[in-house]
Scaffold this active site. Structure first.
Site, PDB file in Angstrom:
ATOM      1  N   ASP A 130      -3.513  17.629  -3.988  1.00 14.38           N
ATOM      2  CA  ASP A 130      -3.184  16.922  -5.396  1.00 14.38           C
ATOM      3  C   ASP A 130      -4.255  17.324  -5.956  1.00 14.38           C
ATOM      4  O   ASP A 130      -4.961  15.232  -6.039  1.00 14.38           O
ATOM      5  CB  ASP A 130      -2.967  15.686  -3.778  1.00 14.38           C
ATOM      6  CG  ASP A 130      -2.406  14.140  -5.085  1.00 14.38           C
ATOM      7  OD1 ASP A 130      -2.328  14.472  -5.823  1.00 14.38           O
ATOM      8  OD2 ASP A 130      -2.690  13.341  -3.781  1.00 14.38           O
ATOM      9  N   CYS A 184      21.341  13.210  -3.066  1.00 11.12           N
ATOM     10  CA  CYS A 184      21.185  11.500  -2.940  1.00 11.12           C
ATOM     11  C   CYS A 184      22.410  11.052  -3.677  1.00 11.12           C
ATOM     12  O   CYS A 184      22.624   9.595  -3.427  1.00 11.12           O
ATOM     13  CB  CYS A 184      20.022  11.608  -4.917  1.00 11.12           C
ATOM     14  SG  CYS A 184      17.862  11.371  -4.709  1.00 11.12           S
ATOM     15  N   SER A 212       2.293   1.900  -7.661  1.00 15.72           N
ATOM     16  CA  SER A 212       0.836   2.584  -7.383  1.00 15.72           C
ATOM     17  C   SER A 212       0.349   2.459  -8.075  1.00 15.72           C
ATOM     18  O   SER A 212      -1.710   2.753  -7.981  1.00 15.72           O
ATOM     19  CB  SER A 212       1.065   4.079  -6.504  1.00 15.72           C
ATOM     20  OG  SER A 212       2.153   3.584  -5.682  1.00 15.72           O
TER      21      SER A 212
END
Length: 306
Positions: A130, A184, A212
């Site tokens: 990340d 989904c 965030s």
């Protein structure tokens, strides 16, 4: 024969090291993701995250990161906590409860790379967590570890989405796994629940409106338009994951380094408002929350307290 043998060896060792799942994909250009990323950037959905504009080509082709790259090994590590914060307080995203995941995962990845080099031979590779131009979710999806949901999180039918993603990019040819299908369906729970309407369309998240982003990445004052919309989140946000039906399968992690400090679980709003720099440094020692710094966290708390 060796490709299958080595692939199985790597997956077994990854699980032994504590990773939740491991999948493999061929190191190649991400043709489908390229126009999507370009459009997302052109629409300024990355806000002040200028780093997303950097190394565009490297984000899409791992062979530019590791010379002679042939395989991308994607791994997930569970962070779903056993105990959670009290309800009447300022909230922190579950991924930041314990020690900074970069440290925890890099240690495991380095052990995995050492295992590969010790047991297979001269293999060149790099570990990624990340913090480099790698599209983690795209590679994990290509490796069959889940599908990218309407909230842009990687989702697994077996374990939901409360996990970290990391990679090893290797110059070793391995057996690639197939992709999984999207599950989904017609569900829109994440879209409906997002407090700031950041999920503007299914599978398209406007990063500049995400809580965030507002509480971590944004360095300026939080815009007044979000007053009353941030739902008591002082660092990160879990709303779109908390409402996802697949997270009913999330099970608590077993990583001691992700265990939260007692203050993080038990502090009420007043105690957070009175947080000193010294206490901040104690509670968040080696924590991902240090990214927003003491000033950033207090900015968020002040915004929520107006």
């Amino acid at each position: 024969m060796n490709k299958a043998k080595y692939s199985l060896m790597i997956k077994k060792e990854a699980l032994r090291l504590g990773f939740m799942s491991c999948g493999i994909s061929k190191a190649d250009f991400l043709e489908v993701e390229a126009p999507r990323l370009e459009k997302w950037l052109n629409q300024n959905m990355h806000g002040q995250m200028q780093y997303m504009e950097n190394h565009f080509d490297k984000r899409l082709d791992p062979r530019l990161l590791v010379e002679g790259a042939k395989s991308v090994v994607s791994l997930t590590l569970n962070y779903y906590p056993q105990e959670q914060q009290r309800e009447d307080t300022f909230k922190i995203s579950k991924y930041a409860y314990g020690e900074d995941y970069h440290f925890v995962i890099k240690d495991k990845l380095k052990d995995l790379l050492a295992f590969i080099q010790d047991n297979i031979g001269e293999v060149d590779g790099r570990v990624f967590v990340d913090s480099a131009p790698v599209l983690d979710k795209a590679w994990a999806a290509k490796s069959g570890l889940g599908w990218i949901g309407k909230n842009n999180n990687l989702i697994s039918r077996q374990s939901g989405s409360f996990f970290f993603i990391a990679e090893l990019i290797l110059d070793l040819e391995l057996d690639a796994d197939g992709i999984t299908t999207d599950h989904c369906g017609t569900c829109t729970k994440c879209i409906d629940a997002c407090p700031t309407n950041a999920i503007e369309q299914p599978y398209i998240v406007n990063g500049s409106k995400c809580i965030s982003y507002l509480t971590i990445e944004l360095k300026d004052a939080i815009p007044d338009e979000f007053q009353g919309e941030i739902d008591d989140w002082m660092f990160g946000c879990d709303v779109c994951q908390d409402v996802c039906p697949w997270n009913r399968f999330a099970k608590p992690h077993s990583e001691p380094r992700f265990s939260p400090k007692e203050e993080l679980i038990n502090y009420n709003k007043q105690e957070w408002k009175e947080l000193t720099r010294e206490l901040f440094n104690g509670i968040y020692k080696k924590s991902a929350v240090k990214r927003t710094k003491y000033e950033g966290l207090m900015r968020n708390i002040d915004f929520l307290s107006r």
